[in-house]
Design a protein around this motif. Sequence first.
Motif, PDB file in Angstrom:
ATOM      1  N   THR A  44     -10.400   1.414   2.522  1.00  0.00           N
ATOM      2  CA  THR A  44     -10.690   0.832   1.231  1.00  0.00           C
ATOM      3  C   THR A  44     -11.848   1.033   0.785  1.00  0.00           C
ATOM      4  OG1 THR A  44      -9.833  -0.886  -0.449  1.00  0.00           O
ATOM      5  CG2 THR A  44     -10.817  -1.741   1.602  1.00  0.00           C
ATOM      6  N   ALA A  46     -14.403  -1.060  -0.780  1.00  0.00           N
ATOM      7  CA  ALA A  46     -14.671  -2.130  -1.388  1.00  0.00           C
ATOM      8  C   ALA A  46     -15.855  -2.543  -2.404  1.00  0.00           C
ATOM      9  CB  ALA A  46     -14.570  -3.265  -0.283  1.00  0.00           C
ATOM     10  N   GLU A  52     -10.669  -4.335  -4.890  1.00  0.00           N
ATOM     11  CA  GLU A  52     -11.051  -4.462  -3.539  1.00  0.00           C
ATOM     12  C   GLU A  52     -12.643  -4.632  -3.516  1.00  0.00           C
ATOM     13  OE1 GLU A  52      -8.491  -1.943  -3.870  1.00  0.00           O
ATOM     14  OE2 GLU A  52      -9.730  -0.301  -5.036  1.00  0.00           O
ATOM     15  N   THR A  61     -11.985  -8.394   0.094  1.00  0.00           N
ATOM     16  CA  THR A  61     -10.865  -9.215  -0.708  1.00  0.00           C
ATOM     17  C   THR A  61     -10.441  -8.306  -1.710  1.00  0.00           C
ATOM     18  OG1 THR A  61     -10.534 -11.353  -1.697  1.00  0.00           O
ATOM     19  CG2 THR A  61     -12.788 -10.641  -1.346  1.00  0.00           C
ATOM     20  N   ILE A  65      -5.941  -5.948  -1.466  1.00  0.00           N
ATOM     21  CA  ILE A  65      -5.937  -6.370  -0.240  1.00  0.00           C
ATOM     22  C   ILE A  65      -4.953  -7.539  -0.065  1.00  0.00           C
ATOM     23  CG2 ILE A  65      -7.488  -7.681   1.577  1.00  0.00           C
ATOM     24  CD1 ILE A  65      -8.557  -4.663   0.132  1.00  0.00           C
ATOM     25  N   ARG A  69      -1.774  -7.311   2.411  1.00  0.00           N
ATOM     26  CA  ARG A  69      -1.314  -8.157   3.509  1.00  0.00           C
ATOM     27  C   ARG A  69       0.080  -8.890   3.156  1.00  0.00           C
ATOM     28  NH1 ARG A  69      -5.927  -9.431   6.084  1.00  0.00           N
ATOM     29  NH2 ARG A  69      -7.875  -9.538   4.827  1.00  0.00           N
ATOM     30  N   PHE A  81      -8.763  -4.246   7.437  1.00  0.00           N
ATOM     31  CA  PHE A  81      -9.010  -3.379   6.266  1.00  0.00           C
ATOM     32  C   PHE A  81     -10.493  -2.925   6.829  1.00  0.00           C
ATOM     33  CE2 PHE A  81      -5.962  -5.930   4.486  1.00  0.00           C
ATOM     34  CZ  PHE A  81      -5.433  -5.054   3.534  1.00  0.00           C
ATOM     35  N   SER A 103      -6.673   1.638  -2.236  1.00  0.00           N
ATOM     36  CA  SER A 103      -8.079   1.549  -2.931  1.00  0.00           C
ATOM     37  C   SER A 103      -7.938   2.013  -4.180  1.00  0.00           C
ATOM     38  CB  SER A 103      -8.709   2.673  -2.080  1.00  0.00           C
ATOM     39  OG  SER A 103     -10.354   2.436  -2.286  1.00  0.00           O
TER      40      SER A 103
END
Length: 266
Positions: A44, A46, A52, A61, A65, A69, A81, A103
């Motif tokens: 991802t 982020a 993200e 996070t 994300i 999860r 991740f 993403s």
Amino acid sequence: MPAPFHPRRRLLLSATLSALLLGACGKQSNDPQSQANRVYRVGTDAAYAPMEMVSADKQITGFDIDLLRAIAAKGGFEVEFVNTPFESIFNSLAQNDRDVLISSITITDKRRQMVDFSEPYFEARQMIVTTQENQHIHNAQDLIPLKIGVQSATTGDFMAQKLLGGSNPAIRRFESMPMALAELASGGVDAVIGDETVVRHFLHNNQVGDARKALRLLSDDGFEKEYYGIAVRKGEQELLEKINRGLAAVKADGTYDKLKVKYFGS
Ligand code: ARG
């Protein structure tokens, strides 16, 4: 002096090679035992709040994300991740460095040729971001003689290419969305094209002192609806089914809606 392919060396070489090969196989073993305990590595980029991002305590996070999860919890698999530049994200999957990608990836026909996508999980669209001082910009057509900032290899980039032509130097490509938006603030580009949720979030969280630099968002009728998907390597049918089942389950039990409220408000 020993010859380069002295028998003993050759033996050593083949031992090293088989160790390497074994190692490589271990990574994608099909034996059910290791499939079950396997932790899938998820790529991802982020730097895309609130989808993200990296929190103050350095945790990855965001909406995507939490969503994955929750999907993994339903599907009985584990995820880890790994921050991955968007530009090389599909490559990281192809190289087996990542097993899954989440993403804010728009499902496109071209990308479908490289990866398999889950069912769409989010509706998105592109927006134009510009500043108050650029009052002459009203829509995408107005961008044609101007400098446009985009995150490299995104659908915003593809839209800029459609408007200006693929090799036009007026398209300025950046590694991340925050970098493209910083360039807009410093006057290096006249506008940025990017995903609505992310540019809206940026606008709300970045107050600019100078009123002329305050951001303005514009939509354009030519920007079609986009849908995000979770990507796996082509042919990873079992994993894809687990993801799709998990996605359906988190939508059905209200988890998905709770996450929407958590990250985007009502
Ligand atoms: N939705 C756009 C695309 O698929 C942009 C995604 C960028 N994602 C990110 N995490 N930077 O091209």
